[in-house]
Design a protein around this motif. Structure first.
Motif, mmCIF file in Angstrom:
data_model
loop_
_atom_site.group_PDB
_atom_site.id
_atom_site.type_symbol
_atom_site.label_atom_id
_atom_site.label_comp_id
_atom_site.label_asym_id
_atom_site.label_seq_id
_atom_site.Cartn_x
_atom_site.Cartn_y
_atom_site.Cartn_z
ATOM 1 N N ALA A 82 0.831 -1.205 0.000
ATOM 2 C CA ALA A 82 0.000 0.000 0.000
ATOM 3 C C ALA A 82 0.866 1.256 0.000
ATOM 4 N N TYR A 83 1.973 1.198 0.711
ATOM 5 C CA TYR A 83 2.923 2.316 0.761
ATOM 6 C C TYR A 83 3.448 2.623 -0.640
ATOM 7 N N GLN A 84 3.804 1.576 -1.379
ATOM 8 C CA GLN A 84 4.279 1.760 -2.747
ATOM 9 C C GLN A 84 3.155 2.299 -3.638
ATOM 10 N N ALA A 85 1.936 1.800 -3.418
ATOM 11 C CA ALA A 85 0.802 2.277 -4.210
ATOM 12 C C ALA A 85 0.575 3.776 -4.017
ATOM 13 N N ILE A 86 0.792 4.266 -2.810
ATOM 14 C CA ILE A 86 0.643 5.700 -2.549
ATOM 15 C C ILE A 86 1.547 6.503 -3.471
ATOM 16 N N TRP A 87 2.806 6.099 -3.576
ATOM 17 C CA TRP A 87 3.743 6.872 -4.399
ATOM 18 C C TRP A 87 3.432 6.707 -5.883
ATOM 19 N N ASN A 88 2.907 5.550 -6.278
ATOM 20 C CA ASN A 88 2.479 5.392 -7.671
ATOM 21 C C ASN A 88 1.343 6.356 -8.006
ATOM 22 N N ILE A 89 0.383 6.491 -7.098
ATOM 23 C CA ILE A 89 -0.748 7.398 -7.309
ATOM 24 C C ILE A 89 -0.271 8.841 -7.356
ATOM 25 N N VAL A 90 0.574 9.218 -6.409
ATOM 26 C CA VAL A 90 1.095 10.587 -6.377
ATOM 27 C C VAL A 90 1.854 10.894 -7.668
ATOM 28 N N GLY A 91 2.651 9.939 -8.126
ATOM 29 C CA GLY A 91 3.444 10.149 -9.330
ATOM 30 C C GLY A 91 2.617 10.307 -10.590
ATOM 31 N N GLN A 92 1.398 9.743 -10.609
ATOM 32 C CA GLN A 92 0.529 9.826 -11.779
ATOM 33 C C GLN A 92 -0.397 11.041 -11.748
ATOM 34 N N ALA A 93 -0.413 11.756 -10.623
ATOM 35 C CA ALA A 93 -1.302 12.911 -10.485
ATOM 36 C C ALA A 93 -0.712 14.126 -11.185
ATOM 37 N N PRO A 94 -1.544 15.095 -11.566
ATOM 38 C CA PRO A 94 -1.014 16.350 -12.116
ATOM 39 C C PRO A 94 -0.067 17.001 -11.119
ATOM 40 N N ALA A 95 0.929 17.680 -11.632
ATOM 41 C CA ALA A 95 1.975 18.236 -10.771
ATOM 42 C C ALA A 95 1.414 19.194 -9.726
ATOM 43 N N GLY A 96 0.349 19.925 -10.050
ATOM 44 C CA GLY A 96 -0.205 20.876 -9.097
ATOM 45 C C GLY A 96 -1.078 20.268 -8.018
ATOM 46 N N CYS A 97 -1.335 18.970 -8.086
ATOM 47 C CA CYS A 97 -2.191 18.294 -7.108
ATOM 48 C C CYS A 97 -1.426 18.088 -5.807
ATOM 49 N N VAL A 98 -2.049 18.439 -4.686
ATOM 50 C CA VAL A 98 -1.444 18.249 -3.365
ATOM 51 C C VAL A 98 -2.261 17.219 -2.607
ATOM 52 N N TYR A 99 -1.653 16.108 -2.259
ATOM 53 C CA TYR A 99 -2.326 15.071 -1.478
ATOM 54 C C TYR A 99 -2.014 15.221 0.003
ATOM 55 N N LEU A 100 -3.034 15.017 0.833
ATOM 56 C CA LEU A 100 -2.841 14.759 2.256
ATOM 57 C C LEU A 100 -2.654 13.259 2.394
ATOM 58 N N ILE A 101 -1.529 12.834 2.955
ATOM 59 C CA ILE A 101 -1.233 11.403 3.067
ATOM 60 C C ILE A 101 -1.212 11.022 4.541
ATOM 61 N N ASP A 102 -2.191 10.231 4.924
ATOM 62 C CA ASP A 102 -2.393 9.790 6.311
ATOM 63 C C ASP A 102 -1.751 8.424 6.480
ATOM 64 N N ALA A 103 -0.640 8.378 7.234
ATOM 65 C CA ALA A 103 0.054 7.104 7.447
ATOM 66 C C ALA A 103 0.981 7.224 8.642
ATOM 67 N N TRP A 104 1.278 6.069 9.236
ATOM 68 C CA TRP A 104 2.377 5.997 10.214
ATOM 69 C C TRP A 104 3.629 5.682 9.400
ATOM 70 N N PHE A 105 4.355 6.738 9.018
ATOM 71 C CA PHE A 105 5.494 6.589 8.125
ATOM 72 C C PHE A 105 6.673 5.898 8.790
ATOM 73 N N GLY A 106 6.685 5.866 10.111
ATOM 74 C CA GLY A 106 7.802 5.255 10.822
ATOM 75 C C GLY A 106 7.868 3.748 10.727
ATOM 76 N N PHE A 107 6.858 3.115 10.099
ATOM 77 C CA PHE A 107 6.925 1.650 9.992
ATOM 78 C C PHE A 107 7.922 1.222 8.917
ATOM 79 N N GLN A 108 8.405 2.183 8.129
ATOM 80 C CA GLN A 108 9.436 1.941 7.126
ATOM 81 C C GLN A 108 10.625 2.861 7.417
ATOM 82 N N PRO A 109 11.834 2.488 6.972
ATOM 83 C CA PRO A 109 12.986 3.379 7.175
ATOM 84 C C PRO A 109 12.794 4.705 6.438
ATOM 85 N N LYS A 110 13.469 5.727 6.912
ATOM 86 C CA LYS A 110 13.394 7.036 6.260
ATOM 87 C C LYS A 110 13.837 6.949 4.805
ATOM 88 N N ALA A 111 14.808 6.077 4.517
ATOM 89 C CA ALA A 111 15.284 5.924 3.138
ATOM 90 C C ALA A 111 14.168 5.464 2.212
#
Length: 198
Positions: free
Chosen positions: A65-94
């Motif tokens: 699902a984390y990877q799917a988020i970035w796929n969706i963001v990457g396919q959106a128009p450049a001016g689109c701003v997403y609010l992304i609700d997640a506990w990002f700490g479950f993956q490394p910062k890298a």
């Protein structure tokens, strides 16, 4: 919200489980008319399809699902701003930095949900009966307490710490509005990914 910039921006609404991310996300989405992506909304349909889901499978689905988020963001128009609700700490910062780069994100804002260990445990315990099977149960509470004691923002862009109160939601709305309408780029920084700037 109409943005004049063509930079691809995201707002990370980050915090440990039960810290109030979803409440803040929905409030900001309504006030600022911004689209939302949540890790659970992408993951849970697959949890239902592949039930029963143990902790290991839950984590695998979370990574997908984390990877799917970035796929969706990457396919959106450049001016689109997403609010992304997640506990990002479950993956490394890298992993976050790789996802941002792959999606072509040029600017990241982060709202960090602060919560005490006792409140995090109490909230999580209170909602156990309402959680979809496959999410960690009561056995997760000691781990959650440790997270509440140690977790920190990802810090890949400007960070605003939020406690989830109504006044903090108002502060978050004002901060995001000021940040997003529009960012003032210095000419010598225009080609740099803003999430790498400090």
């Amino acid at each position: 919200m109409t943005l004049t910039t063509q930079h691809r921006q995201v707002v990370l609404i980050n915090g440990i489980p039960a810290s109030g991310k979803s409440t803040l996300t929905q409030a900001l989405a309504a006030r600022l008319a911004l689209p939302v992506l949540t890790l659970d909304s992408l993951k849970e349909p697959f949890m239902a399809s592949f039930a029963p889901v143990d902790r290991q499978r839950n984590r695998q689905l979370g990574c997908a699902a984390y990877q799917a988020i970035w796929n969706i963001v990457g396919q959106a128009p450049a001016g689109c701003v997403y609010l992304i609700d997640a506990w990002f700490g479950f993956q490394p910062k890298a992993a976050l930095e790789q996802g941002l780069a792959a999606a072509g994100v040029t600017r990241v804002l982060e709202l960090w949900m602060t919560i005490s260990p006792d409140e995090a445990v109490a909230r999580y315990q209170a909602r156990l009966a309402r959680r979809m099977p496959g999410h960690p149960g009561a056995e997760y509470l000691p781990e959650l307490r440790r997270l509440a004691e140690q977790a920190e923002p990802m810090g890949v862009g400007p960070v605003l710490r939020i406690d989830g109160s109504d006044s903090s939601i108002n502060a978050a709305e004002r901060w995001l509005s000021a940040q997003l309408l529009p960012p003032r780029l210095r000419p010598w920084e225009a080609d740099k990914p803003l999430y790498q700037q400090r």
